[in-house]
Design a protein around this motif. Structure first.
Motif, PDB file in Angstrom:
ATOM      1  N   ILE A  17      -9.289   4.819  -1.935  1.00  0.00           N
ATOM      2  CA  ILE A  17      -8.272   3.780  -2.085  1.00  0.00           C
ATOM      3  C   ILE A  17      -8.528   3.101  -3.423  1.00  0.00           C
ATOM      4  O   ILE A  17      -9.679   2.979  -3.856  1.00  0.00           O
ATOM      5  CB  ILE A  17      -8.291   2.768  -0.914  1.00  0.00           C
TER       6      ILE A  17
ATOM      7  N   ASP B 250      -2.241   4.539   6.178  1.00  0.00           N
ATOM      8  CA  ASP B 250      -2.040   3.495   5.167  1.00  0.00           C
ATOM      9  C   ASP B 250      -0.747   3.795   4.429  1.00  0.00           C
ATOM     10  O   ASP B 250      -0.647   4.774   3.698  1.00  0.00           O
ATOM     11  CB  ASP B 250      -3.197   3.459   4.165  1.00  0.00           C
TER      12      ASP B 250
ATOM     13  N   VAL C 160       0.862  -1.174   0.000  1.00  0.00           N
ATOM     14  CA  VAL C 160       0.000   0.000   0.000  1.00  0.00           C
ATOM     15  C   VAL C 160       0.901   1.227   0.000  1.00  0.00           C
ATOM     16  O   VAL C 160       1.744   1.386   0.885  1.00  0.00           O
ATOM     17  CB  VAL C 160      -0.916   0.028   1.243  1.00  0.00           C
TER      18      VAL C 160
ATOM     19  N   HIS D 216      -5.835   7.258   2.751  1.00  0.00           N
ATOM     20  CA  HIS D 216      -6.120   7.116   4.179  1.00  0.00           C
ATOM     21  C   HIS D 216      -4.879   7.389   5.016  1.00  0.00           C
ATOM     22  O   HIS D 216      -3.817   6.816   4.776  1.00  0.00           O
ATOM     23  CB  HIS D 216      -6.619   5.702   4.508  1.00  0.00           C
TER      24      HIS D 216
ATOM     25  N   ARG E  98       1.089   5.372   0.098  1.00  0.00           N
ATOM     26  CA  ARG E  98       0.322   6.540   0.527  1.00  0.00           C
ATOM     27  C   ARG E  98       0.324   7.562  -0.591  1.00  0.00           C
ATOM     28  O   ARG E  98       1.364   7.887  -1.167  1.00  0.00           O
ATOM     29  CB  ARG E  98       0.970   7.128   1.787  1.00  0.00           C
TER      30      ARG E  98
ATOM     31  N   SER F 184      -3.510   4.594  -1.482  1.00  0.00           N
ATOM     32  CA  SER F 184      -4.484   4.994  -0.475  1.00  0.00           C
ATOM     33  C   SER F 184      -4.280   6.428  -0.005  1.00  0.00           C
ATOM     34  O   SER F 184      -3.153   6.848   0.278  1.00  0.00           O
ATOM     35  CB  SER F 184      -4.402   4.054   0.731  1.00  0.00           C
TER      36      SER F 184
END
Length: 133
Positions: free
Chosen positions: A43, A61, A9, A58, A11, A56
């Motif tokens: 995402i 993340d 993941v 978030h 960012r 992502s």
């Protein structure tokens, strides 16, 4: 026991800017995207070949400035392909490493470094061998 594939993941801070970089320039496919109706962080999952990444917005993340390696069998072909789709912010070239690979490193707009790596030797004689129990 079988260990499955990895989906790192990364960012991101801007969904549209991420799409321009990863989909328009690096030619990844958008597999799916979740954008909340309330305008919250999105995402998405993208892939190209056997490489799958999640991007992502978030908080928490991933971490900005992550570095990841993607194995590739023809780094020169990728370099030529990227030069056909110019990116005003990127002019990466292929580099030989002293650890037996040729790499093409790109920096995404969020500080993440994606390194496409082609092995040119299986001789790891300069690497320290570690014994496991």
């Amino acid at each position: 026991m079988t260990i499955g594939s990895v989906r790192p993941v990364l960012r991101i801070f801007d969904n549209q800017l991420a799409k321009k970089f990863y989909i328009d320039w690096l030619a990844f496919d958008l597999d799916w995207e979740y954008r909340p109706e309330d305008g919250g962080p999105s995402i998405m999952e993208i892939s190209r070949g056997n490489a799958t990444l999640q991007l992502s917005e978030h908080y928490g993340d991933g971490s900005p400035a992550t570095k990841l390696f993607i194995e590739i069998d023809d780094v020169d072909a990728l370099s030529r392909e990227l030069r056909e789709r110019p990116n005003a912010y990127m002019n990466s070239g292929v580099e030989a490493t002293d650890w037996g690979a040729r790499i093409l490193a790109v920096l995404d707009p969020f500080g993440n470094r994606v390194v496409f790596s082609q092995a040119i030797t299986s001789d790891l004689s300069q690497c320290e061998r570690v014994k496991t129990a």
